[in-house]
Design a protein around this motif. Structure first.
Motif, short mmCIF file in Angstrom:
data_model
loop_
_atom_site.label_atom_id
_atom_site.label_comp_id
_atom_site.label_asym_id
_atom_site.label_seq_id
_atom_site.Cartn_x
_atom_site.Cartn_y
_atom_site.Cartn_z
N VAL A 20 0.83 -1.20 0.00
CA VAL A 20 0.00 0.00 0.00
C VAL A 20 0.87 1.26 0.00
CG1 VAL A 20 -1.74 1.31 1.28
CG2 VAL A 20 -1.85 -1.20 1.22
N ILE A 21 0.50 2.23 -0.83
CA ILE A 21 1.08 3.57 -0.77
C ILE A 21 -0.04 4.56 -0.51
CG2 ILE A 21 3.16 3.14 -2.15
CD1 ILE A 21 1.69 4.19 -4.59
N ARG A 22 0.29 5.62 0.21
CA ARG A 22 -0.73 6.58 0.63
C ARG A 22 -0.27 8.01 0.38
NH1 ARG A 22 -4.79 4.47 4.11
NH2 ARG A 22 -5.66 6.54 3.76
N GLY A 23 -1.24 8.92 0.27
CA GLY A 23 -0.95 10.35 0.31
C GLY A 23 -0.96 11.10 -1.00
N GLY A 24 -0.86 10.42 -2.13
CA GLY A 24 -0.82 11.15 -3.39
C GLY A 24 0.53 11.82 -3.64
N SER A 25 0.65 12.54 -4.75
CA SER A 25 1.93 13.13 -5.11
C SER A 25 1.75 14.41 -5.91
CB SER A 25 2.75 12.15 -5.95
OG SER A 25 2.31 12.15 -7.30
N TYR A 26 2.88 14.97 -6.33
CA TYR A 26 2.86 16.19 -7.14
C TYR A 26 2.23 15.95 -8.52
CZ TYR A 26 7.09 14.20 -9.31
OH TYR A 26 7.99 13.39 -9.95
N LEU A 27 1.97 14.71 -8.88
CA LEU A 27 1.33 14.41 -10.17
C LEU A 27 -0.17 14.17 -10.04
CD1 LEU A 27 3.97 12.14 -11.95
CD2 LEU A 27 3.46 14.55 -12.34
N CYS A 28 -0.71 14.20 -8.84
CA CYS A 28 -2.15 13.99 -8.68
C CYS A 28 -2.93 15.20 -9.16
CB CYS A 28 -2.48 13.70 -7.22
SG CYS A 28 -2.12 12.01 -6.70
N HIS A 29 -4.03 14.95 -9.84
CA HIS A 29 -4.87 16.01 -10.40
C HIS A 29 -6.30 15.49 -10.44
CE1 HIS A 29 -6.58 18.75 -13.45
NE2 HIS A 29 -5.64 19.59 -13.06
N ASP A 30 -7.27 16.34 -10.13
CA ASP A 30 -8.63 15.84 -10.02
C ASP A 30 -9.21 15.39 -11.35
OD1 ASP A 30 -9.15 18.24 -11.26
OD2 ASP A 30 -10.33 19.09 -9.62
N SER A 31 -8.54 15.69 -12.46
CA SER A 31 -9.05 15.26 -13.76
C SER A 31 -8.80 13.78 -14.02
CB SER A 31 -8.40 16.09 -14.88
OG SER A 31 -7.01 15.81 -14.98
N TYR A 32 -7.90 13.16 -13.26
CA TYR A 32 -7.63 11.75 -13.51
C TYR A 32 -7.26 10.97 -12.25
CZ TYR A 32 -2.61 11.77 -12.70
OH TYR A 32 -1.38 11.84 -12.11
N CYS A 33 -6.78 11.64 -11.22
CA CYS A 33 -6.34 10.94 -10.01
C CYS A 33 -6.44 11.88 -8.83
CB CYS A 33 -4.90 10.43 -10.17
SG CYS A 33 -4.20 9.77 -8.65
N ASN A 34 -7.50 11.73 -8.07
CA ASN A 34 -7.71 12.63 -6.93
C ASN A 34 -7.33 11.95 -5.62
OD1 ASN A 34 -9.74 10.78 -6.69
ND2 ASN A 34 -11.41 12.26 -6.55
N ARG A 35 -6.26 11.15 -5.65
CA ARG A 35 -5.90 10.37 -4.47
C ARG A 35 -5.03 11.15 -3.49
NH1 ARG A 35 -5.99 6.58 -8.69
NH2 ARG A 35 -7.31 4.74 -8.30
N TYR A 36 -5.20 12.45 -3.42
CA TYR A 36 -4.54 13.25 -2.39
C TYR A 36 -5.48 13.49 -1.22
CZ TYR A 36 -6.89 16.42 -5.64
OH TYR A 36 -7.81 16.99 -6.51
N ARG A 37 -6.59 12.74 -1.18
CA ARG A 37 -7.49 12.76 -0.03
C ARG A 37 -6.99 11.78 1.03
NH1 ARG A 37 -11.31 10.10 -1.51
NH2 ARG A 37 -10.43 9.46 -3.52
N LEU A 38 -7.33 12.01 2.29
CA LEU A 38 -6.81 11.20 3.38
C LEU A 38 -7.22 9.73 3.30
CD1 LEU A 38 -7.23 13.66 6.38
CD2 LEU A 38 -5.07 12.73 5.52
N ALA A 39 -8.40 9.45 2.79
CA ALA A 39 -8.88 8.06 2.72
C ALA A 39 -8.40 7.35 1.47
CB ALA A 39 -10.40 8.03 2.79
N ALA A 40 -7.86 8.09 0.51
CA ALA A 40 -7.47 7.49 -0.76
C ALA A 40 -6.27 6.57 -0.59
CB ALA A 40 -7.15 8.58 -1.78
N ARG A 41 -6.20 5.56 -1.43
CA ARG A 41 -5.15 4.56 -1.32
C ARG A 41 -4.91 3.89 -2.67
NH1 ARG A 41 -7.36 -0.64 0.00
NH2 ARG A 41 -5.66 -1.06 1.46
N THR A 42 -3.73 3.38 -2.85
CA THR A 42 -3.41 2.54 -4.00
C THR A 42 -2.21 1.69 -3.60
OG1 THR A 42 -3.08 2.52 -6.41
CG2 THR A 42 -1.92 4.23 -5.18
N ALA A 43 -1.56 1.03 -4.56
CA ALA A 43 -0.48 0.12 -4.19
C ALA A 43 0.48 -0.05 -5.36
CB ALA A 43 -1.06 -1.24 -3.78
#
Length: 307
Positions: free
Chosen positions: A266-289
Motif C-alpha cells: 500500500v502507498i498513501r498520500g498522493g503526489s505532485y502528479l495527482c490532479h482531479d481530472s484523472y487521479c484525486n488520491r490526495y485525499r486522506l482516505a485514498a489509497r493505491t499500491a
C-alpha cells in the motif's frame, strides 16, 4: 492498479524487462533511540472514507473504527540528505540502481528514455540511469534538493533504510491516523476544502494534466503541518506503508497490520502528479499500491517506531 498513481515494473511493455530479479543488498542494523519523531497518542479513530470522489475498487470504505496503540512517526518524509547518509555508512545499493532504470515523468526525462511504455499512462517512461541520485536520469542530480524527499526508492529500499535507522515503515492504519492530525472524517489534513481561502495547502499538479509545467517535488517541510505536526502527508510524494494490499475490511480492528501476504504494498498520500481530472488520491482516505520492487520519481516514505 492505476498506473497513473504508481506504475509498477510489471506494467511495462517494450524492451524493458519488468521485475528483473536482482540480488538483495543487506543493510546493517543501527540501533539508536529514535530522535525527532512525533508521538501519536493512539486510541480509536474513524478510518477510511465514503467520499463521492472515491475511486471504485480502491477499498476506501466503509468508514470503520480502528484502535491503535501509541506509536512514533517521522514528521516528514526521509530526505535525500538522510538517505545519502544511510548509503554512505552502509554501501547500500537501491533496486533502481541494480536493475538499471526507473520510472520518470516524461516531462522531466533528461535522456536515457527506453523503448518501454505504461499502458494508459504515456506520461510515464522508463529511463536508464534514473535513480535517487539522478531523479530525472543521466545528467540530473540532487545537489540543490538535499531537503526534498528521496524518490526512486522501492518498498524494499525503504524497509532497509528503516531497519538501519532502528525504525520501521508505518502500518496503513498508523499512517492514516497520523495523517489526520486529530481530525475526524475530513477529506484533507486541514479540513474538507482543498484550498481554504484560495490558499494551496499541498503540492499537487496545477493546470491541465499532463501538459502544464510541473515543479516536481518540494522540500519535505513545505506548507503548514497538520494537527500532530506532520508535514506534506498529502501531495508531494506517495509514501510506502508496511501493509500488503487488500480491499476487504473488518468493521472494527485493533492494531491492524494488513494481510499476511500479497503481491503489492500500500502507498498513501498522493503526489505532485495527482490532479482531479484523472487521479484525486490526495485525499486522506485514498489509497493505491505498487509492487515492492517498483520505484518511481514520485514515491518516497517516512518511518515509524514503537513508543
Amino acid at each position: 492498479m492505476s498506473a497513473c498513481c504508481g506504475p509498477g515494473r510489471e506494467t511495462v511493455t517494450g524492451t524493458a524487462v519488468a521485475g528483473t530479479p536482482v540480488p538483495v543488498t543487506p543493510a546493517p542494523v543501527r540501533r539508536e533511540p529514535p530522535r525527532g519523531m512525533v508521538r501519536i497518542p493512539g486510541g480509536t479513530f474513524w478510518m477510511g472514507g465514503d467520499d463521492p470522489d472515491a475511486n471504485p475498487g480502491d477499498g476506501e470504505g466503509p468508514v470503520r473504527q480502528v484502535r491503535l496503540d501509541p506509536f512514533l512517526i517521522d514528521p516528514a518524509c526521509v530526505t535525500n540528505a538522510q538517505f545519502a547518509r544511510f548509503v554512505k555508512e552502509t554501501g547500500y545499493v537501491t533496486e533502481a540502481e541494480r536493475i538499471g532504470w526507473s520510472f520518470v515523468f516524461r516531462q522531466f526525462a533528461t535522456g536515457g528514455v527506453m523503448d518501454a511504455s505504461v499502458p494508459q499512462a504515456p506520461w510515464w517512461v522508463g529511463v536508464e540511469g534514473a535513480t535517487w541520485r539522478s531523479p530525472e536520469g543521466p545528467g540530473s542530480s540532487i545537489g540543490d534538493r538535499q531537503n526534498h524527499p528521496v524518490v526512486h526508492v522501492s518498498w524494499n529500499d525503504a524497509t532497509a533504510y528503516a531497519r538501519w535507522a532502528g525504525k520501521r515503515l508505518p502500518t496503513e492504519a498508523e499512517w492514516e491516523m497520523a495523517a489526520r492530525g486529530g481530525l475526524e472524517r475530513t477529506r484533507y489534513p486541514w479540513g474538507d476544502e482543498l484550498a481554504p481561502k484560495g490558499r494551496q495547502r499541498c503540492n499537487i499538479f496545477q493546470g491541465p494534466f499532463p501538459s502544464a509545467p510541473s515543479r516536481g517535488t518540494m522540500p519535505v517541510k513545505s506548507f503548514q503541518p497538520n494537527g500532530y505536526g506532520l508535514y506534506n502527508v498529502v501531495g508531494n510524494v506517495w509514501e510506502w506503508t508496511a501493509d500488503w494490499w487488500d480491499t476487504r475490511w473488518e468493521p472494527y480492528a485493533e492494531n491492524p497490520a494488513g494481510p499476511a501476504e500479497g503481491t503489492m504494498k500500500v502507498i498513501r498520500g498522493g503526489s505532485y502528479l495527482c490532479h482531479d481530472s484523472y487521479c484525486n488520491r490526495y485525499r486522506l482516505a485514498a489509497r493505491t499500491a505498487n509492487t515492492p520492487d517498483s520505484a518511481t520519481g514520485h514515491t518516497g516514505f517516512r518511518c515509524a517506531a514503537i513508543v
